[in-house]
Motif scaffolding. Structure first.
Motif, PDB file in Angstrom:
ATOM      1  N   GLY A  52      27.222  50.326  43.798  1.00  0.00           N
ATOM      2  CA  GLY A  52      27.863  49.322  42.963  1.00  0.00           C
ATOM      3  C   GLY A  52      28.097  48.022  43.709  1.00  0.00           C
ATOM      4  O   GLY A  52      27.858  47.925  44.916  1.00  0.00           O
ATOM      5  N   PHE A  53      28.567  47.023  42.985  1.00  0.00           N
ATOM      6  CA  PHE A  53      28.896  45.717  43.559  1.00  0.00           C
ATOM      7  C   PHE A  53      30.290  45.769  44.183  1.00  0.00           C
ATOM      8  O   PHE A  53      31.244  46.251  43.558  1.00  0.00           O
ATOM      9  CB  PHE A  53      28.869  44.629  42.490  1.00  0.00           C
ATOM     10  N   PHE A  54      30.424  45.194  45.364  1.00  0.00           N
ATOM     11  CA  PHE A  54      31.659  45.228  46.139  1.00  0.00           C
ATOM     12  C   PHE A  54      32.375  43.884  46.085  1.00  0.00           C
ATOM     13  O   PHE A  54      31.742  42.825  46.170  1.00  0.00           O
ATOM     14  CB  PHE A  54      31.328  45.585  47.599  1.00  0.00           C
ATOM     15  N   ASN A  55      33.685  43.937  45.929  1.00  0.00           N
ATOM     16  CA  ASN A  55      34.505  42.730  46.035  1.00  0.00           C
ATOM     17  C   ASN A  55      35.833  43.092  46.696  1.00  0.00           C
ATOM     18  O   ASN A  55      36.714  43.672  46.057  1.00  0.00           O
ATOM     19  CB  ASN A  55      34.759  42.105  44.661  1.00  0.00           C
ATOM     20  N   PRO A  56      36.002  42.740  47.972  1.00  0.00           N
ATOM     21  CA  PRO A  56      37.229  43.122  48.691  1.00  0.00           C
ATOM     22  C   PRO A  56      38.460  42.346  48.244  1.00  0.00           C
ATOM     23  O   PRO A  56      39.578  42.712  48.601  1.00  0.00           O
ATOM     24  CB  PRO A  56      36.875  42.791  50.149  1.00  0.00           C
ATOM     25  N   HIS A  57      38.263  41.280  47.476  1.00  0.00           N
ATOM     26  CA  HIS A  57      39.385  40.425  47.074  1.00  0.00           C
ATOM     27  C   HIS A  57      39.873  40.713  45.657  1.00  0.00           C
ATOM     28  O   HIS A  57      40.775  40.037  45.165  1.00  0.00           O
ATOM     29  CB  HIS A  57      38.981  38.958  47.183  1.00  0.00           C
ATOM     30  N   SER A  58      39.263  41.686  44.993  1.00  0.00           N
ATOM     31  CA  SER A  58      39.612  42.009  43.616  1.00  0.00           C
ATOM     32  C   SER A  58      40.278  43.379  43.547  1.00  0.00           C
ATOM     33  O   SER A  58      40.003  44.267  44.364  1.00  0.00           O
ATOM     34  CB  SER A  58      38.348  42.017  42.739  1.00  0.00           C
ATOM     35  N   LEU A  59      41.161  43.551  42.561  1.00  0.00           N
ATOM     36  CA  LEU A  59      41.750  44.868  42.322  1.00  0.00           C
ATOM     37  C   LEU A  59      40.649  45.874  41.999  1.00  0.00           C
ATOM     38  O   LEU A  59      40.722  47.034  42.395  1.00  0.00           O
ATOM     39  CB  LEU A  59      42.750  44.782  41.161  1.00  0.00           C
ATOM     40  N   ILE A  60      39.607  45.402  41.262  1.00  0.00           N
ATOM     41  CA  ILE A  60      38.418  46.237  41.019  1.00  0.00           C
ATOM     42  C   ILE A  60      37.497  46.033  42.216  1.00  0.00           C
ATOM     43  O   ILE A  60      36.728  45.076  42.272  1.00  0.00           O
ATOM     44  CB  ILE A  60      37.718  45.844  39.710  1.00  0.00           C
ATOM     45  N   SER A  61      37.565  46.933  43.169  1.00  0.00           N
ATOM     46  CA  SER A  61      36.841  46.746  44.433  1.00  0.00           C
ATOM     47  C   SER A  61      35.355  47.026  44.314  1.00  0.00           C
ATOM     48  O   SER A  61      34.544  46.409  45.003  1.00  0.00           O
ATOM     49  CB  SER A  61      37.436  47.637  45.522  1.00  0.00           C
ATOM     50  N   GLN A 123      27.474  35.485  30.254  1.00  0.00           N
ATOM     51  CA  GLN A 123      28.757  35.473  30.938  1.00  0.00           C
ATOM     52  C   GLN A 123      28.704  36.504  32.062  1.00  0.00           C
ATOM     53  O   GLN A 123      28.197  37.612  31.874  1.00  0.00           O
ATOM     54  CB  GLN A 123      29.901  35.832  29.985  1.00  0.00           C
ATOM     55  N   THR A 124      29.238  36.136  33.236  1.00  0.00           N
ATOM     56  CA  THR A 124      29.310  37.070  34.362  1.00  0.00           C
ATOM     57  C   THR A 124      30.761  37.166  34.814  1.00  0.00           C
ATOM     58  O   THR A 124      31.403  36.158  35.099  1.00  0.00           O
ATOM     59  CB  THR A 124      28.420  36.607  35.533  1.00  0.00           C
ATOM     60  N   PHE A 125      31.271  38.397  34.888  1.00  0.00           N
ATOM     61  CA  PHE A 125      32.678  38.630  35.202  1.00  0.00           C
ATOM     62  C   PHE A 125      32.883  39.320  36.544  1.00  0.00           C
ATOM     63  O   PHE A 125      34.008  39.695  36.870  1.00  0.00           O
ATOM     64  CB  PHE A 125      33.328  39.464  34.095  1.00  0.00           C
ATOM     65  N   SER A 126      31.816  39.532  37.299  1.00  0.00           N
ATOM     66  CA  SER A 126      31.963  40.105  38.638  1.00  0.00           C
ATOM     67  C   SER A 126      31.196  39.230  39.625  1.00  0.00           C
ATOM     68  O   SER A 126      30.219  38.563  39.265  1.00  0.00           O
ATOM     69  CB  SER A 126      31.425  41.540  38.696  1.00  0.00           C
ATOM     70  N   TYR A 127      31.663  39.242  40.876  1.00  0.00           N
ATOM     71  CA  TYR A 127      31.056  38.394  41.899  1.00  0.00           C
ATOM     72  C   TYR A 127      29.597  38.779  42.137  1.00  0.00           C
ATOM     73  O   TYR A 127      28.717  37.928  42.242  1.00  0.00           O
ATOM     74  CB  TYR A 127      31.847  38.501  43.209  1.00  0.00           C
ATOM     75  N   GLY A 128      29.337  40.082  42.191  1.00  0.00           N
ATOM     76  CA  GLY A 128      27.971  40.546  42.436  1.00  0.00           C
ATOM     77  C   GLY A 128      27.030  40.143  41.325  1.00  0.00           C
ATOM     78  O   GLY A 128      25.892  39.722  41.574  1.00  0.00           O
ATOM     79  N   GLU A 154      33.738  30.733  31.101  1.00  0.00           N
ATOM     80  CA  GLU A 154      35.006  30.002  31.000  1.00  0.00           C
ATOM     81  C   GLU A 154      36.174  30.949  30.798  1.00  0.00           C
ATOM     82  O   GLU A 154      37.151  30.613  30.137  1.00  0.00           O
ATOM     83  CB  GLU A 154      34.929  29.011  29.833  1.00  0.00           C
ATOM     84  N   SER A 155      36.095  32.131  31.374  1.00  0.00           N
ATOM     85  CA  SER A 155      37.113  33.154  31.159  1.00  0.00           C
ATOM     86  C   SER A 155      38.081  33.245  32.341  1.00  0.00           C
ATOM     87  O   SER A 155      37.661  33.152  33.503  1.00  0.00           O
ATOM     88  CB  SER A 155      36.448  34.517  30.967  1.00  0.00           C
ATOM     89  N   PRO A 156      39.381  33.448  32.069  1.00  0.00           N
ATOM     90  CA  PRO A 156      40.343  33.658  33.164  1.00  0.00           C
ATOM     91  C   PRO A 156      40.047  34.911  33.972  1.00  0.00           C
ATOM     92  O   PRO A 156      40.519  35.046  35.108  1.00  0.00           O
ATOM     93  CB  PRO A 156      41.688  33.772  32.428  1.00  0.00           C
ATOM     94  N   LEU A 157      39.248  35.834  33.412  1.00  0.00           N
ATOM     95  CA  LEU A 157      38.876  37.041  34.160  1.00  0.00           C
ATOM     96  C   LEU A 157      38.085  36.701  35.416  1.00  0.00           C
ATOM     97  O   LEU A 157      38.122  37.427  36.408  1.00  0.00           O
ATOM     98  CB  LEU A 157      38.047  37.980  33.271  1.00  0.00           C
ATOM     99  N   ARG A 158      37.365  35.568  35.387  1.00  0.00           N
ATOM    100  CA  ARG A 158      36.581  35.167  36.559  1.00  0.00           C
ATOM    101  C   ARG A 158      37.484  34.807  37.742  1.00  0.00           C
ATOM    102  O   ARG A 158      37.104  35.003  38.897  1.00  0.00           O
ATOM    103  CB  ARG A 158      35.664  34.000  36.201  1.00  0.00           C
ATOM    104  N   GLU A 159      38.651  34.287  37.457  1.00  0.00           N
ATOM    105  CA  GLU A 159      39.576  33.916  38.527  1.00  0.00           C
ATOM    106  C   GLU A 159      39.994  35.138  39.329  1.00  0.00           C
ATOM    107  O   GLU A 159      40.221  35.049  40.540  1.00  0.00           O
ATOM    108  CB  GLU A 159      40.799  33.229  37.932  1.00  0.00           C
ATOM    109  N   LEU A 160      40.097  36.295  38.666  1.00  0.00           N
ATOM    110  CA  LEU A 160      40.463  37.533  39.355  1.00  0.00           C
ATOM    111  C   LEU A 160      39.386  37.978  40.335  1.00  0.00           C
ATOM    112  O   LEU A 160      39.652  38.761  41.249  1.00  0.00           O
ATOM    113  CB  LEU A 160      40.719  38.649  38.333  1.00  0.00           C
ATOM    114  N   GLU A 161      38.156  37.486  40.140  1.00  0.00           N
ATOM    115  CA  GLU A 161      37.042  37.818  41.025  1.00  0.00           C
ATOM    116  C   GLU A 161      36.793  36.728  42.063  1.00  0.00           C
ATOM    117  O   GLU A 161      35.876  36.825  42.873  1.00  0.00           O
ATOM    118  CB  GLU A 161      35.766  38.013  40.189  1.00  0.00           C
ATOM    119  N   GLY A 162      37.586  35.650  41.995  1.00  0.00           N
ATOM    120  CA  GLY A 162      37.390  34.523  42.907  1.00  0.00           C
ATOM    121  C   GLY A 162      36.257  33.616  42.487  1.00  0.00           C
ATOM    122  O   GLY A 162      35.631  32.956  43.325  1.00  0.00           O
TER     123      GLY A 162
END
Length: 389
Positions: A52-61, A123-128, A154-162
């Motif tokens: 899977g895609f990794f994001n160390p800065h998100s609650l969804i890692s 729309q993309t909501f994850s960094y990967g 343009e979603s606030p969900l993107r901010e959670l992913e940085g």
């Protein structure tokens, strides 16, 4: 290989089909993966689980892409998108406008693609997924040879992913799309319309109200570009009023009404809460009231105030309905589940001193599938109630 090792018991939820690994479920990280990298997911004992895609800065890692050791490359995206397209053509064999990819429910977590004839909105909501947006465009180019691909991030969900918000043309150009929604035509601008261009998730629910509309007086609240209102007018309603606070949306609704040659519908810019109270004070009644508001809450912290808002508009709507009239009411707030929303409608009926019967309980259109193991993929609730004295 870069690896994420789960805590003991940390695989229980994902073993049942959930596609997110949360940060508190991780025991160890090996190989120094960077944000957006593909990682192997292993159980606490080292047994391979998936990638899977990794994001160390998100609650969804980690967002799980596959339970197999596979390369996340052009061929991977091509096969997943082709699978999604084949299923949509079963749902809508005579249409080329639909949600093509619905994120986790199409096993492409963090990716939404809407197809509007020969144009696409992404729309993309994850960094990967965001890092691979050009690769995804390459896949769409090969499969569909589109006129254009736009990005509506343009979603606030993107901010959670940085991630920053963006709205732009990615490939080709943008043009006005004519969407024939079972006889009702809508002019859609992918760069300025709502969400990815249009509310495709209410596609089937708009048609449900046709059976009740013949000869009726209809009030469509939060009408946006006229979706429900135009379907009721098309089905032979005597009079339809559409209300929205957005002047831009109302102007588009008027254009759509004129485009369809519908003379029995009127649109006006107003605050729905104020307008409902105004109708109540004047004693004006309707046969059908439609409530399709924007989300009243984006987090658990504001659920209480959201429920209060739903109670207010639903109880007022019931008060201005003729006996035997229809209330069509929706919530697109994920944090308000089905039972909570039904409870709000019951409470609203008590406040309004009206009896109610549930006629239909629905969700989003079938091109927005739901993973039962993943409640986050279910967000839209749509109820059709008969309101009686």
């Amino acid at each position: 290989m870069k690896k994420v090792i789960l805590r003991k018991g940390g695989d229980k939820r994902i073993s049942n089909g959930h596609l997110w690994v949360f940060s508190n479920e991780i025991k160890d990280i090996e190989g120094n993966p960077k944000i957006g990298d593909v990682v192997e997911i292993c159980k606490y004992n080292g047994e391979f689980f998936g990638v899977g895609f990794f994001n160390p800065h998100s609650l969804i890692s980690v967002r799980i892409l596959s339970r197999e050791r596979i390369e996340i490359n052009f061929d991977f995206f091509k096969q997943r998108i082709l699978d999604a397209y084949k299923f949509r053509k079963i749902l809508y064999p005579n249409s080329e406008t639909f949600r093509l990819v619905h994120g986790e429910s199409d096993f492409l977590p963090g990716l939404v693609i809407d197809k509007y004839e020969d144009c696409f909105s992404i729309q993309t909501f994850s960094y990967g997924m965001d890092q691979r947006i050009n690769l995804i465009c390459d896949v769409l180019d090969e499969i569909f040879k589109p006129f254009g691909i736009v990005e509506r991030n343009e979603s606030p969900l993107r901010e959670l992913e940085g991630l920053e918000n963006r709205r732009r043309i990615l490939r080709g150009g943008s043009k006005e799309i004519i969407f024939d929604d079972d006889g009702v035509k809508f002019k859609i601008d992918l760069l300025s319309g709502q969400k990815t261009g249009f509310y495709l998730d209410q596609r089937e629910n708009r048609k449900v109200l046709r059976r009740f509309s013949q000869g009726k007086k209809v009030l469509d609240c939060f009408t946006n570009e006229g979706g429900f209102a135009l379907h009721c007018a098309f089905a032979g309603a005597e009079k339809v009023i559409g209300i929205d606070i957005s002047e831009t949306a109302i102007e588009k609704a008027k254009i759509n009404a004129e485009f369809n040659g519908l003379k029995n519908v009127h649109f006006e810019t107003a605050d729905v809460f104020d307008k409902l109270r105004g109708y109540l004070n004047k004693g004006e009644k309707f046969d059908i009231v439609i409530l399709d508001p924007p989300s009243f809450t984006k987090s658990k912290k504001t659920v209480k105030s959201a429920l209060s808002g739903y109670r207010e508009i639903n109880s007022t709507a019931m008060k201005i309905l003729n006996s035997g009239g229809i209330l069509a009411t929706a919530s697109c707030s994920y944090h308000i589940d089905d039972q909570m929303f039904i409870d709000v409608i019951i409470q609203s009926s008590i406040l309004a001193k009206r009896k109610i019967r549930l006629i239909e309980w629905r969700s989003a259109s079938p091109d927005h599938p739901i993973l039962p193991q993943m409640p986050e993929t279910k967000y839209l609730k749509f109820g059709v109630f008969q309101v009686l004295d």
